[in-house]
Design a protein around this motif. Structure first.
Motif, PDB file in Angstrom:
ATOM      1  N   ALA A  94       0.835  -1.211   0.000  1.00 26.20           N
ATOM      2  CA  ALA A  94       0.000   0.000   0.000  1.00 26.20           C
ATOM      3  C   ALA A  94       0.861   1.249   0.000  1.00 26.20           C
ATOM      4  CB  ALA A  94      -0.935  -0.012   1.210  1.00 26.20           C
ATOM      5  N   ALA A  95       1.937   1.234   0.782  1.00 27.09           N
ATOM      6  CA  ALA A  95       2.821   2.399   0.855  1.00 27.09           C
ATOM      7  C   ALA A  95       3.603   2.611  -0.433  1.00 27.09           C
ATOM      8  CB  ALA A  95       3.784   2.241   2.031  1.00 27.09           C
ATOM      9  N   GLU A  96       4.026   1.516  -1.081  1.00 26.54           N
ATOM     10  CA  GLU A  96       4.885   1.637  -2.257  1.00 26.54           C
ATOM     11  C   GLU A  96       4.118   1.868  -3.557  1.00 26.54           C
ATOM     12  OE1 GLU A  96       8.608  -1.201  -0.774  1.00 26.54           O
ATOM     13  OE2 GLU A  96       7.450  -1.755  -2.545  1.00 26.54           O
ATOM     14  N   LEU A  97       2.908   1.337  -3.655  1.00 29.75           N
ATOM     15  CA  LEU A  97       2.229   1.315  -4.946  1.00 29.75           C
ATOM     16  C   LEU A  97       1.205   2.422  -5.136  1.00 29.75           C
ATOM     17  CD1 LEU A  97       1.653  -2.544  -5.323  1.00 29.75           C
ATOM     18  CD2 LEU A  97       3.589  -1.156  -6.109  1.00 29.75           C
ATOM     19  N   GLY A  98       0.943   3.188  -4.099  1.00 31.23           N
ATOM     20  CA  GLY A  98      -0.029   4.267  -4.215  1.00 31.23           C
ATOM     21  C   GLY A  98       0.324   5.265  -5.299  1.00 31.23           C
ATOM     22  N   ARG A  99       1.592   5.508  -5.517  1.00 31.82           N
ATOM     23  CA  ARG A  99       2.036   6.480  -6.535  1.00 31.82           C
ATOM     24  C   ARG A  99       1.649   6.043  -7.948  1.00 31.82           C
ATOM     25  NH1 ARG A  99       8.343   5.518  -5.368  1.00 31.82           N
ATOM     26  NH2 ARG A  99       7.391   5.053  -3.343  1.00 31.82           N
ATOM     27  N   TYR A 100       1.355   4.748  -8.113  1.00 30.25           N
ATOM     28  CA  TYR A 100       0.972   4.238  -9.432  1.00 30.25           C
ATOM     29  C   TYR A 100      -0.546   4.072  -9.578  1.00 30.25           C
ATOM     30  CZ  TYR A 100       5.914   3.005  -9.121  1.00 30.25           C
ATOM     31  OH  TYR A 100       7.278   3.039  -8.925  1.00 30.25           O
ATOM     32  N   GLY A 101      -1.293   4.530  -8.576  1.00 24.94           N
ATOM     33  CA  GLY A 101      -2.740   4.414  -8.633  1.00 24.94           C
ATOM     34  C   GLY A 101      -3.267   3.093  -8.125  1.00 24.94           C
ATOM     35  N   VAL A 102      -2.460   2.385  -7.309  1.00 22.75           N
ATOM     36  CA  VAL A 102      -2.837   1.070  -6.808  1.00 22.75           C
ATOM     37  C   VAL A 102      -3.162   1.160  -5.318  1.00 22.75           C
ATOM     38  CG1 VAL A 102      -2.153  -1.345  -6.572  1.00 22.75           C
ATOM     39  CG2 VAL A 102      -1.230   0.035  -8.457  1.00 22.75           C
ATOM     40  N   LEU A 103      -4.353   0.722  -4.940  1.00 23.65           N
ATOM     41  CA  LEU A 103      -4.757   0.658  -3.544  1.00 23.65           C
ATOM     42  C   LEU A 103      -4.732  -0.800  -3.091  1.00 23.65           C
ATOM     43  CD1 LEU A 103      -7.806   3.119  -3.558  1.00 23.65           C
ATOM     44  CD2 LEU A 103      -5.353   3.620  -3.390  1.00 23.65           C
ATOM     45  N   VAL A 104      -4.170  -1.036  -1.908  1.00 26.34           N
ATOM     46  CA  VAL A 104      -3.958  -2.403  -1.428  1.00 26.34           C
ATOM     47  C   VAL A 104      -4.537  -2.545  -0.021  1.00 26.34           C
ATOM     48  CG1 VAL A 104      -2.271  -4.236  -1.043  1.00 26.34           C
ATOM     49  CG2 VAL A 104      -1.791  -2.438  -2.732  1.00 26.34           C
ATOM     50  N   ASN A 105      -5.442  -3.494   0.150  1.00 28.75           N
ATOM     51  CA  ASN A 105      -6.043  -3.785   1.445  1.00 28.75           C
ATOM     52  C   ASN A 105      -6.065  -5.290   1.666  1.00 28.75           C
ATOM     53  OD1 ASN A 105      -7.198  -1.007   2.349  1.00 28.75           O
ATOM     54  ND2 ASN A 105      -7.859  -1.213   0.207  1.00 28.75           N
ATOM     55  N   ALA A 106      -6.397  -5.700   2.878  1.00 27.28           N
ATOM     56  CA  ALA A 106      -6.525  -7.129   3.184  1.00 27.28           C
ATOM     57  C   ALA A 106      -7.778  -7.367   4.008  1.00 27.28           C
ATOM     58  CB  ALA A 106      -5.302  -7.645   3.932  1.00 27.28           C
ATOM     59  N   ILE A 107      -8.385  -8.513   3.790  1.00 31.38           N
ATOM     60  CA  ILE A 107      -9.508  -8.928   4.605  1.00 31.38           C
ATOM     61  C   ILE A 107      -9.089 -10.102   5.476  1.00 31.38           C
ATOM     62  CG2 ILE A 107     -11.258  -8.122   2.989  1.00 31.38           C
ATOM     63  CD1 ILE A 107     -11.591 -11.206   2.270  1.00 31.38           C
ATOM     64  N   ALA A 108      -9.705 -10.206   6.629  1.00 30.79           N
ATOM     65  CA  ALA A 108      -9.557 -11.370   7.497  1.00 30.79           C
ATOM     66  C   ALA A 108     -10.944 -11.993   7.605  1.00 30.79           C
ATOM     67  CB  ALA A 108      -9.037 -10.966   8.873  1.00 30.79           C
ATOM     68  N   PRO A 109     -11.261 -12.916   6.694  1.00 29.98           N
ATOM     69  CA  PRO A 109     -12.632 -13.440   6.638  1.00 29.98           C
ATOM     70  C   PRO A 109     -12.861 -14.598   7.600  1.00 29.98           C
ATOM     71  CG  PRO A 109     -11.343 -14.371   4.859  1.00 29.98           C
ATOM     72  CD  PRO A 109     -10.410 -13.450   5.625  1.00 29.98           C
ATOM     73  N   ALA A 110     -14.090 -14.720   8.024  1.00 25.33           N
ATOM     74  CA  ALA A 110     -14.520 -15.905   8.758  1.00 25.33           C
ATOM     75  C   ALA A 110     -15.745 -16.435   8.032  1.00 25.33           C
ATOM     76  CB  ALA A 110     -14.859 -15.565  10.205  1.00 25.33           C
ATOM     77  N   ALA A 111     -15.617 -17.611   7.444  1.00 31.55           N
ATOM     78  CA  ALA A 111     -16.720 -18.180   6.684  1.00 31.55           C
ATOM     79  C   ALA A 111     -16.572 -19.696   6.664  1.00 31.55           C
ATOM     80  CB  ALA A 111     -16.750 -17.639   5.255  1.00 31.55           C
ATOM     81  N   ARG A 112     -17.667 -20.381   6.486  1.00 32.21           N
ATOM     82  CA  ARG A 112     -17.671 -21.843   6.472  1.00 32.21           C
ATOM     83  C   ARG A 112     -17.288 -22.343   5.083  1.00 32.21           C
ATOM     84  NH1 ARG A 112     -19.586 -25.656   9.869  1.00 32.21           N
ATOM     85  NH2 ARG A 112     -20.235 -27.660   9.000  1.00 32.21           N
ATOM     86  N   THR A 113     -16.088 -22.895   4.965  1.00 28.02           N
ATOM     87  CA  THR A 113     -15.605 -23.456   3.712  1.00 28.02           C
ATOM     88  C   THR A 113     -15.044 -24.845   3.998  1.00 28.02           C
ATOM     89  OG1 THR A 113     -13.307 -22.688   3.919  1.00 28.02           O
ATOM     90  CG2 THR A 113     -14.915 -21.119   3.009  1.00 28.02           C
ATOM     91  N   ARG A 114     -14.556 -25.524   2.968  1.00 31.81           N
ATOM     92  CA  ARG A 114     -13.974 -26.853   3.204  1.00 31.81           C
ATOM     93  C   ARG A 114     -12.703 -26.749   4.047  1.00 31.81           C
ATOM     94  NH1 ARG A 114     -10.453 -29.244  -1.749  1.00 31.81           N
ATOM     95  NH2 ARG A 114      -9.262 -27.380  -2.251  1.00 31.81           N
ATOM     96  N   MET A 115     -12.045 -25.570   4.067  1.00 37.36           N
ATOM     97  CA  MET A 115     -10.865 -25.380   4.899  1.00 37.36           C
ATOM     98  C   MET A 115     -11.224 -25.195   6.365  1.00 37.36           C
ATOM     99  SD  MET A 115      -8.180 -22.985   2.757  1.00 37.36           S
ATOM    100  CE  MET A 115      -7.407 -22.488   4.292  1.00 37.36           C
ATOM    101  N   THR A 116     -12.396 -24.621   6.651  1.00 37.32           N
ATOM    102  CA  THR A 116     -12.722 -24.239   8.020  1.00 37.32           C
ATOM    103  C   THR A 116     -13.813 -25.080   8.663  1.00 37.32           C
ATOM    104  OG1 THR A 116     -14.380 -22.608   7.294  1.00 37.32           O
ATOM    105  CG2 THR A 116     -12.094 -21.842   7.539  1.00 37.32           C
TER     106      THR A 116
END
Length: 293
Positions: free
Chosen positions: A186-208
């Motif tokens: 997020a800090a490095e790529l903003g100058r190029y018009g790139v926004l970077v975020n992350a989610i921490a999801p909780a959902a019922r999947t085959r992994m969980t």
């Protein structure tokens, strides 16, 4: 199709099942053209199959959307490069990258093998880094050519990476690394018009489904946030970690400076310990590790 992602080209990794599948379908429903990446591996990362990605592509096309499959291994530089090339060669642009691929090899720390550790870190953390690097190189070149993008990256961390999780040292370490990667990107790529975020999801999947047997939230409950973060509507939002479970969204604060004690001279070990105990008495208790009694 029309929607908040009309005209955008979106790449989703690990999109053959679970969260990734729900994200890909949700993006297509909002008008995006989607590259559906999935190696088709098992829960432990073993094996490969073109079926899961092909099935999601077929489902999107049946609903009137546009999608193409990609079965390459995004934990290799070649696979990550071909993923981005698939978007550019097929649709002529790339607007959003959703990093989601992963698998589990859960064991208590003393039973965790080096291979189990390396494999999980490779697919989660390296599998985020390599597609992100390839996409960022494209967006940087576009910006330098006078064509800055409204680009978006949505990474996938976990509560395990934020608080820790008993029996998941490899997974928690990888997911914590994704938080650091997100903040730097997020800090490095903003100058190029790139926004970077992350989610921490909780959902019922085959992994969980075995870890969180009572979890009612579905992957489709998480996808609306991911679609919004991947759209132009999320302008100005970057470097954020958002926890998502069903209808609950939480903006995570991360590491913040707490109580501090300064000394003009070097402390002895005993003095350092005494100062730290005084600070700990004033500090908030750390969050409880998942599964810790």
């Amino acid at each position: 199709m029309t929607g908040i992602c009309t005209g955008r080209v979106v790449v989703v990794t690990g999109a053959g099942r679970g969260l990734g599948r729900a994200h890909a379908i949700a993006f297509a429903a909002e008008g995006a053209k989607v590259v559906v990446n999935d190696l088709g591996a098992g829960l432990d990362g073993a094996g490969a199959s073109a079926g899961p990605a092909a099935d999601v592509v077929a489902e999107i096309r049946a609903g009137g959307g546009a999608a193409v499959p990609h079965g390459g291994d995004i934990t290799t530089a070649e696979g990550a490069a071909s993923l981005i090339a698939t978007a550019l060669d097929t649709y002529g642009r790339l607007d959003t990258l959703v990093n989601n691929a992963g698998f589990l090899r859960d064991r208590m720390l003393v039973n965790l093998t080096e291979d189990d550790f390396d494999a999980v870190v490779r697919v989660h953390l390296k599998g985020h880094f390599l597609p992100l690097r390839a996409a960022a190189a494209h967006w940087r070149a576009e910006a330098k050519a006078g064509r800055p993008a409204e680009a978006r990256v949505v990474n996938t961390t976990s509560g395990a990476g934020l608080l820790g999780s008993v029996g998941q040292a490899n997974y928690a370490a990888a997911k914590a690394g994704i938080v650091g990667l997100t903040l730097v990107a997020a800090a490095e790529l903003g100058r190029y018009g790139v926004l970077v975020n992350a989610i921490a999801p909780a959902a019922r999947t085959r992994m969980t489904e075995h870890t969180f047997a009572d979890l009612a939230a579905l992957p489709e409950d998480v996808s609306p946030l991911v679609v919004w973060l991947g759209s132009a509507d999320s302008a100005g939002v970057t470097g954020r970690i958002i926890e998502s479970e069903a209808g609950r969204l939480t903006v995570m604060r991360g590491w913040q400076p707490g109580p501090t004690a300064d000394s003009a001279t070097r402390r002895t070990p005993s003095a350092a310990g005494s100062a730290l105990r005084t600070l700990l008495a004033r500090a908030a208790e750390p969050g409880k590790v998942y599964g810790a009694g």
